[in-house]
Scaffold this active site. Structure first.
Site, PDB file in Angstrom:
ATOM      1  N   HIS A 121      -7.895 -10.002   1.745  1.00  0.00           N
ATOM      2  CA  HIS A 121      -7.878  -8.875   2.685  1.00  0.00           C
ATOM      3  C   HIS A 121      -8.855  -7.794   2.233  1.00  0.00           C
ATOM      4  O   HIS A 121      -9.653  -7.281   3.032  1.00  0.00           O
ATOM      5  CB  HIS A 121      -6.456  -8.319   2.777  1.00  0.00           C
ATOM      6  CG  HIS A 121      -6.341  -7.049   3.559  1.00  0.00           C
ATOM      7  ND1 HIS A 121      -5.950  -7.009   4.884  1.00  0.00           N
ATOM      8  CD2 HIS A 121      -6.548  -5.761   3.190  1.00  0.00           C
ATOM      9  CE1 HIS A 121      -5.926  -5.757   5.295  1.00  0.00           C
ATOM     10  NE2 HIS A 121      -6.289  -4.972   4.295  1.00  0.00           N
ATOM     11  N   GLU A 122      -8.813  -7.438   0.960  1.00  0.00           N
ATOM     12  CA  GLU A 122      -9.673  -6.371   0.455  1.00  0.00           C
ATOM     13  C   GLU A 122     -11.143  -6.784   0.487  1.00  0.00           C
ATOM     14  O   GLU A 122     -12.013  -5.978   0.828  1.00  0.00           O
ATOM     15  CB  GLU A 122      -9.250  -5.966  -0.954  1.00  0.00           C
ATOM     16  CG  GLU A 122      -7.839  -5.400  -1.061  1.00  0.00           C
ATOM     17  CD  GLU A 122      -7.593  -4.227  -0.141  1.00  0.00           C
ATOM     18  OE1 GLU A 122      -8.563  -3.532   0.240  1.00  0.00           O
ATOM     19  OE2 GLU A 122      -6.420  -4.004   0.234  1.00  0.00           O
ATOM     20  N   HIS A 166     -12.549  -6.359   3.876  1.00  0.00           N
ATOM     21  CA  HIS A 166     -13.018  -4.993   4.120  1.00  0.00           C
ATOM     22  C   HIS A 166     -14.442  -4.818   3.592  1.00  0.00           C
ATOM     23  O   HIS A 166     -15.283  -4.182   4.239  1.00  0.00           O
ATOM     24  CB  HIS A 166     -12.103  -3.987   3.424  1.00  0.00           C
ATOM     25  CG  HIS A 166     -10.852  -3.658   4.177  1.00  0.00           C
ATOM     26  ND1 HIS A 166     -10.853  -3.324   5.509  1.00  0.00           N
ATOM     27  CD2 HIS A 166      -9.550  -3.582   3.757  1.00  0.00           C
ATOM     28  CE1 HIS A 166      -9.604  -3.063   5.894  1.00  0.00           C
ATOM     29  NE2 HIS A 166      -8.811  -3.219   4.854  1.00  0.00           N
ATOM     30  N   GLU A 187      -7.440  -2.696   9.801  1.00  0.00           N
ATOM     31  CA  GLU A 187      -6.440  -3.492   9.084  1.00  0.00           C
ATOM     32  C   GLU A 187      -6.178  -4.816   9.788  1.00  0.00           C
ATOM     33  O   GLU A 187      -6.074  -5.864   9.133  1.00  0.00           O
ATOM     34  CB  GLU A 187      -5.139  -2.696   8.941  1.00  0.00           C
ATOM     35  CG  GLU A 187      -5.256  -1.468   8.054  1.00  0.00           C
ATOM     36  CD  GLU A 187      -5.784  -1.813   6.668  1.00  0.00           C
ATOM     37  OE1 GLU A 187      -5.314  -2.809   6.066  1.00  0.00           O
ATOM     38  OE2 GLU A 187      -6.679  -1.099   6.189  1.00  0.00           O
TER      39      GLU A 187
END
Length: 279
Positions: free
Chosen positions: A130-131, A134, A203
């Site tokens: 997930h990070e 980003h 998100e």
């Protein structure tokens, strides 16, 4: 390109707001507001990652110190086609994580001690995917800038309040103390709205990108369940302006109003991950 435009708009808005606030103290105030705005814009762009890491009291860790952490991120960075970011660990007891940096070449990922204690490595892989999403999507800059903008707005509002209390406002007939008071009240609300507007969609997209990277959304879904429960159980004193950088809302345990939540509902995120909507 879209995120670059958003970042430019945020920085321009910050400069304009500083000049507007300065106008309550005459032409000299406009000039001072312009200088403050330029300083904040430059600082937001160049130093947002350092500020975020320092605020989290995070320490960079080497492959020798945390080999599995580095191995997972090395693999994910190769899948994402980006340079490996610097890796940090924060002593924060709340389970959480965030990414920061103005571009993939200057990115950093940070996990908390609380996260390392409650997640297994498969779930941590979901969080790190997930990070890194980003980072790959180039939207961590806009989140960092938004945090800096929010802090700048709040700081300027506090300075304006201080000046009003001690008679720093304009003394001529055009002075509008009611307008200045309204600005002091509304500026922090504007800061919260700025972050709310840009954070929720980021998100969802990072969740979907992480699931595609791993070929499954289940590890991240399980991690989000645990992180949400942990955020409620272990409240922390995170600056509200920086809350949007984290994978789950770190202020969850402080009964923050849902109106200004910078994160989409975790239950909805989990449902999307498990439904296969990311495919």
């Amino acid at each position: 390109m879209r995120n670059n435009l958003k970042t430019a708009a945020l920085l321009a808005g910050l400069g304009a707001l500083c000049m507007f606030i300065g106008s309550f103290w005459g032409r000299g105030g406009v000039v001072i507001g312009l200088l403050i705005g330029l300083a904040m814009c430059g600082g937001s762009y160049w130093f947002s990652d350092r500020l975020a890491i320092r605020s989290a009291q995070a320490v960079e860790v080497s492959p020798d110190q945390m080999p599995q952490y580095h191995a997972i991120v090395t693999d994910l960075a190769q899948r994402a086609g980006i340079p490996q970011p610097r890796l940090y660990v924060s002593p924060n007891p709340q389970p959480n994580a965030f990414a920061t940096g103005r571009n993939p070449d200057n990115a950093a990922v940070c996990v908390t001690q609380g996260l390392l204690q409650i997640l297994d490595w498969e779930e941590i892989q979901g969080v790190l995917a997930h990070e890194l999403s980003h980072v790959r999507n180039r939207d961590i800059l806009i989140g960092s800038v938004a945090a800096a903008v929010a802090m700048g707005i709040t700081f300027v509002a506090h300075m304006a309040q201080f000046a009003m209390i001690f008679g720093g406002g304009r003394s001529d007939e055009r002075s509008n103390p009611f307008g200045a008071l309204l600005m002091v009240i509304l500026a922090p609300i504007a800061a919260a709205l700025i972050q709310m507007a840009i954070s929720r969609s980021r998100e969802y997209e990072a969740d979907a990108s992480a699931a595609r990277m791993l070929g499954t959304g289940e590890p991240l879904a399980r991690a989000l369940e645990k992180l949400e429960a942990g955020a409620e159980r272990v409240p922390v004193a995170v600056n509200p302006a920086e809350a949007s950088a984290y994978i789950v809302n770190p202020l969850r345990g402080r009964n923050a109003s849902g109106l200004f939540m910078t994160h989409p509902p975790v239950a909805e995120r989990i449902a999307r991950l498990r439904s296969g909507a990311w495919v």
